[in-house]
Enzyme design. Structure first.
Site, short mmCIF file in Angstrom:
data_model
loop_
_atom_site.label_atom_id
_atom_site.label_comp_id
_atom_site.label_asym_id
_atom_site.label_seq_id
_atom_site.Cartn_x
_atom_site.Cartn_y
_atom_site.Cartn_z
N GLU A 1 12.55 10.69 25.12
CA GLU A 1 13.21 10.44 26.59
C GLU A 1 14.24 9.88 26.58
O GLU A 1 14.38 8.63 26.71
CB GLU A 1 11.94 9.73 27.40
CG GLU A 1 10.87 10.71 27.37
CD GLU A 1 9.92 10.27 28.80
OE1 GLU A 1 10.53 9.95 29.91
OE2 GLU A 1 8.90 10.03 28.46
N ASP B 1 0.93 -1.30 0.03
CA ASP B 1 -0.17 0.03 0.04
C ASP B 1 0.91 1.40 0.19
O ASP B 1 2.02 1.09 0.30
CB ASP B 1 -0.72 0.19 1.38
CG ASP B 1 -1.71 1.13 1.52
OD1 ASP B 1 -2.32 1.77 0.58
OD2 ASP B 1 -1.42 1.90 2.60
N ASP C 1 0.08 5.18 0.80
CA ASP C 1 -0.17 6.21 2.08
C ASP C 1 -0.18 5.53 3.33
O ASP C 1 -1.14 4.40 3.49
CB ASP C 1 -1.62 6.90 1.78
CG ASP C 1 -1.37 7.77 0.54
OD1 ASP C 1 -1.04 8.67 0.68
OD2 ASP C 1 -1.85 7.43 -0.56
MG MG Z 1 12.15 11.97 32.26
#
Ligand code: MG
Ligand code: ADP
Length: 398
Positions: free
Chosen positions: A326, A19, A21
């Site tokens: 993070e 596919d 998109d």
């Molecule tokens: Mg943190």
């Protein structure tokens, strides 16, 4: 979903049908930007709820839903569509490849596996979308477009047409799809499907799927968090040979710069693992791609470069487009560095985000990720990125 009980590897794969998109190209970010622009020109702000509606449906229906949610008056859905369409046509070529696509396409091509595209996009738009991508044009010489079949997905027409053109039985074709309609179309054609749900739809995998689990297989459908988790050998295809100590090299590295801001304070307190949260405002411009998971790489703070194990995921609090990045820097610092600029060059993919049964299991896994990071970054291919100029502090402002 098909449930004939086969496992994907029990069948031979002679071709892979993709596919476009949300599978090859990250067009959702672009669509959202254009919708945002049009909505703004009518004095409205695109809410996360409206953004979800904008992506989930065909254009006219999507505009209908967005207009009614945001209370846009005096514009028909058709008007709004006609305002957005030229902006999209001008910008389709900007849509980035999704994570793992370039690597898998190149790998399959090297091994002579025929590739094809099955897309709802009309032919003229397909040409625009791949306009500046000679590599993808070469890879996908065989394509079936939305205006080349009578019935679009979820009908199987495009997949059946491609199998015929490739001269293969549908059972030997493996399909890579992101949308429920696409998965339904491919299974109706009798093909096996790898579903890689689009993570941008609503900030989490589409509700119509189970939660993606690496290598999980239900009948003939496997569900993957991203193509970085695709193991070709599980589908009777040649295995990748580029992994380094179990990690997937990223070419180019994923580079992110931003300010260290306060998170929920959970890292150190609950887990004993501090993670420097990067300001979400900075991420919106630097991290448009739909990337999530745990990565290894290099991080610089105050001119020093450290190894880092970094998680990238969706922030459930802030809705649609906000991600959290993070990094845990593998170094013991004397003091916090909130407000400092952090620069990340992530060179390797370790694993997808996952849920853990207990806090202990999560902590153990993060420490294992850190061990992988420490070791893998010593390899020649990764260690050289330590000197990437991107990690140097920016020159002082004149
Ligand atoms: Mg943190
Ligand atoms: P928060 O939720 O505010 O991010 P954490 O408990 O996760 O709080 O702690 C992260 C903060 O601790 C960072 O922003 C940084 O200032 C500091 N810090 C100290 N040592 C480290 C480290 N090794 N890696 C990342 N951040 C660290």
């Amino acid at each position: 979903m098909s449930s004939d009980g086969c496992t994907p590897s029990e069948r031979k794969t002679s071709a892979v049908i993709w596919d476009l998109d949300g599978t090859v190209l990250d067009t959702e970010t672009l669509v959202l930007e254009v919708v945002h622009h049009v909505v703004q020109s009518h004095g409205k702000v695109l809410s996360p709820e409206a953004a979800t509606l904008a992506l989930g449906m065909r254009p006219i229906e999507a505009w209908q839903a967005v207009a009614s949610t945001l209370n846009i008056t005096g514009q028909s859905p058709q008007d709004l569509y006609e305002q957005a369409e030229p902006l999209l046509q001008d910008r389709w070529h900007e849509a980035p490849l999704l994570p793992g696509v370039a690597r898998l396409v190149a790998h399959l091509q090297q091994h002579g596996v025929p590739l094809a595209l099955a897309t709802s996009t009309p032919r003229a738009t397909l040409n625009r979308k791949l306009h500046q991508r000679a590599d993808m044009q070469a890879a996908f010489k065989v394509a079936c477009c939305g205006d080349e079949v009578v019935n679009g997905k979820p009908a199987p027409d495009c997949f059946l047409q491609l199998a015929q053109r490739l001269g293969l039985p549908p059972t030997e074709c493996l399909v890579i799809e992101d949308s429920p309609a696409g998965v339904a179309a491919a299974t109706a054609a009798g093909m096996r499907v790898v579903a890689v749900p689009s993570m941008l739809s609503n900030g989490k995998p589409c509700d119509l799927y189970d939660k993606p689990v690496p290598d999980r297989c239900s009948g003939c459908i496997s569900l993957l968090p991203s193509l970085l988790d695709f193991r070709p050998e599980q589908y009777g295809l040649p295995a990748f040979t580029d992994t380094i100590q179990g990690t997937v090299p990223l070419h180019p590295p994923l580079q992110i710069a931003g300010t260290v801001v306060k998170g929920f304070g959970r890292g150190s307190k609950e887990l004993g693992i501090p993670t420097a949260n990067v300001d979400a405002g900075d991420l919106r411009t630097t991290l448009a791609e739909a990337v999530t998971g745990i990565f290894a790489g290099w991080a610089s703070v105050n001119g020093q470069v450290y190894k880092t194990a970094c998680s990238i995921g969706w922030n459930p609090v802030f809705g649609n487009k906000d991600k959290t990045v993070e990094p845990w820097l593998l170094h013991t610092f004397d003091a916090d560095f909130y407000g400092a600029e952090i620069r990340l060059s992530l060179v390797a993919y370790i694993r997808p985000e996952a849920n853990f049964e207990s806090l202990e299991a999560l902590v153990a896994r993060i420490h294992a990720d850190a061990d992988v990071t420490r070791q893998a970054l010593e390899s020649e291919a990764y260690v050289k990125h330590r000197d990437d100029p991107f990690l140097l502090p920016p020159p002082p402002q004149p």
